[in-house]
Design a protein around this motif. Structure first.
Motif, PDB file in Angstrom:
ATOM      1  N   GLN A 223       0.637  -1.214  -0.693  1.00 33.51           N
ATOM      2  CA  GLN A 223      -0.195  -0.589  -0.210  1.00 33.51           C
ATOM      3  C   GLN A 223       1.138   1.380   0.214  1.00 33.51           C
ATOM      4  N   ARG A 292      -4.047  -5.263  -1.250  1.00 31.27           N
ATOM      5  CA  ARG A 292      -5.442  -5.715  -0.460  1.00 31.27           C
ATOM      6  C   ARG A 292      -5.437  -3.713  -1.012  1.00 31.27           C
ATOM      7  N   CYS A 293      -7.067  -3.848  -0.291  1.00 29.33           N
ATOM      8  CA  CYS A 293      -7.413  -2.328  -0.707  1.00 29.33           C
ATOM      9  C   CYS A 293      -7.497  -2.325  -2.175  1.00 29.33           C
ATOM     10  N   SER A 315      -9.942  -7.131   0.161  1.00 25.24           N
ATOM     11  CA  SER A 315     -10.996  -6.262   0.639  1.00 25.24           C
ATOM     12  C   SER A 315     -10.444  -5.263  -0.866  1.00 25.24           C
ATOM     13  N   ASP A 372     -17.658  -2.531  -0.214  1.00 28.00           N
ATOM     14  CA  ASP A 372     -16.666  -3.910  -0.392  1.00 28.00           C
ATOM     15  C   ASP A 372     -17.306  -5.017  -0.241  1.00 28.00           C
ATOM     16  N   ARG A 396     -13.941  -1.192   7.340  1.00 32.72           N
ATOM     17  CA  ARG A 396     -14.444  -2.467   5.940  1.00 32.72           C
ATOM     18  C   ARG A 396     -13.157  -3.237   6.430  1.00 32.72           C
ATOM     19  N   ASP A 397     -12.299  -2.947   6.766  1.00 33.02           N
ATOM     20  CA  ASP A 397     -10.923  -3.622   6.313  1.00 33.02           C
ATOM     21  C   ASP A 397     -10.500  -5.213   6.901  1.00 33.02           C
TER      22      ASP A 397
END
Length: 417
Positions: A223, A292-293, A315, A372, A396-397
């Motif tokens: 990230q 991720r994300c 996610s 999500d 969310r995560d």
């Protein structure tokens, strides 16, 4: 009750402005209302309004000039350096982001968000030199305690790292991150540390290739903060006792790796070509990707373009087309950079997913989070896509759920290869 009435009136007023003057003026008025509640000087209101209006319209340079004037008028406020730093990050200039925050801190501005955003663990920095002492000092700010704990965990000093993280469990801003990191340290203790991995990556350490005896290369798209939500050693431990070769890539351009990487040069296609060359050089016959994300989108897209064996995403965003980015309230400057990096149809993975039958996709997502869940469900019908719903009502995560035995689903996916 007074607060609820105020919120209702604000919503009515902002809705009226949006319908009559447009969403950009709504954004500017919202910023103005927040500043008015903070008792800012009336003479500054035009600057505040105009700065947010420029920013909402995508003119980052004009907004920054006004924010600098506000910064000069209010040198002790953290709001304007944070606004300028956020704009620099979204524009892809992480060095400028760090310099803006460092200058603010040097002139005495104190804010937990500034402390948390400055990478104080860089070589020669205060955290790197005095990590243990900082954890023991009761006056150390929470963000510095967290950074020191990350540094110690990367250095294999897990007992000291736990002591620092335990201090933060009741902190309203960092408590959850400390809890996640403590769970991650359980995995680090179980599987061991990797001395060549830093606590987190940065423009000064943009990638790492960890070699093993495996014939598989796993590409981890980190990230923008240089982590996966936990320290790099914790990510490594998350992958189990016998991980494949792993290539960690940092996003120094702050565009979810879609503008390329330091290791392979500018451009998404150059990154894909570089990953293929890396796999060939180490003799890897199979490729996997992990994200991720927002970088989860890149993990999916890169997995498709590399004809990877497997993609693991937590996610993930599954479309970055303009309409969706507007709905998600992504900054206009970020939307423009995405459009420059990839065409509109390239920013939606669904068509490509529906046409392929080679790559397997394991998608972990928070079913209790509307956005999500929507991102996951829109690709549910594609071939070889497996959804693993987790319920986290408060956020969310769901990454912390993946750190707790006996779930271990990420390492389980690797064991199946």
């Amino acid at each position: 009750m007074v607060h609820q009435i105020r919120v209702f009136l604000d919503r009515v007023l902002l809705g009226l402005v949006a319908r009559t003057l447009g969403r950009h003026h709504r954004s500017a008025l919202s910023a103005l209302i927040s500043c008015a509640r903070s008792h800012y000087a009336l003479v500054l209101f035009p600057l505040i309004y105009r700065a947010q209006l420029h920013w909402s319209r995508g003119d980052a340079e004009a907004a920054d000039l006004l924010w600098q004037r506000l910064e000069s008028a209010m040198p002790g406020s953290s709001l304007w350096p944070l606004a300028r730093a956020n704009a620099a990050r979204l524009s892809g200039d992480l060095v400028a982001q760090g310099e803006i925050l460092a200058r603010a801190q040097a002139r005495g501005v104190r804010d937990p968000m500034i402390e948390a955003s400055i990478d104080s663990s860089r070589p020669g920095g205060k955290v790197a030199a005095d990590a243990r002492a900082l954890i023991d000092e009761t006056s150390t700010p929470p963000a510095t305690v967290f950074q020191a704990s990350i540094h110690l965990s990367a250095d294999g000093q897990l007992t000291e790292a736990r002591r620092g993280l335990d201090r933060l469990l009741s902190d309203p801003r960092l408590g959850w991150e400390a809890q996640v990191q403590l769970l991650a340290l359980d995995l680090v203790e179980r599987f061991g540390t990797v001395s060549t991995l830093p606590g987190w990556f940065s423009p000064k350490r943009g990638s790492a290739l960890i070699r093993t005896d495996s014939d598989t290369l796993l590409v981890v798209f980190l990230q923008p903060g240089g982590t996966f939500g936990v320290s790099a050693n914790a990510i490594h431990a998350l992958l189990g006792a016998a991980p494949p070769n792993i290539l960690y890539l940092y996003d120094s351009k702050a565009l979810f790796h879609l503008a390329g990487t330091d290791r392979f040069g500018a451009g998404y296609r150059e990154m894909i070509h570089g990953i293929r060359l890396c796999a060939a050089e180490i003799g890897a016959k199979r490729i996997m990707t992990f994200g991720r994300c927002a970088p989860g989108f890149t993990a999916i897209k890169a997995g498709l373009d590399l004809a990877a064996m497997r993609v693991i995403a937590i996610s993930p965003v599954t479309t970055m087309v303009t309409s969706q980015m507007s709905e998600d309230a992504r900054a206009p400057v970020l939307q423009r950079r995405l459009a420059e990096a990839l065409s509109e149809h390239e920013r939606d993975v669904l068509p490509q997913l529906m046409q392929q039958d080679r790559t397997s996709f394991d998608i972990f997502y928070n079913r209790a989070h509307r956005r999500d869940n929507d991102y996951a469900q829109r690709i549910a019908a594609a071939q070889r896509v497996s959804l693993y719903p987790l319920d986290e009502p408060d956020r969310r995560d769901p990454i912390e759920r993946l750190l707790v035995p006996p779930l271990g689903r990420v390492s389980n996916r690797l064991d199946e290869t």
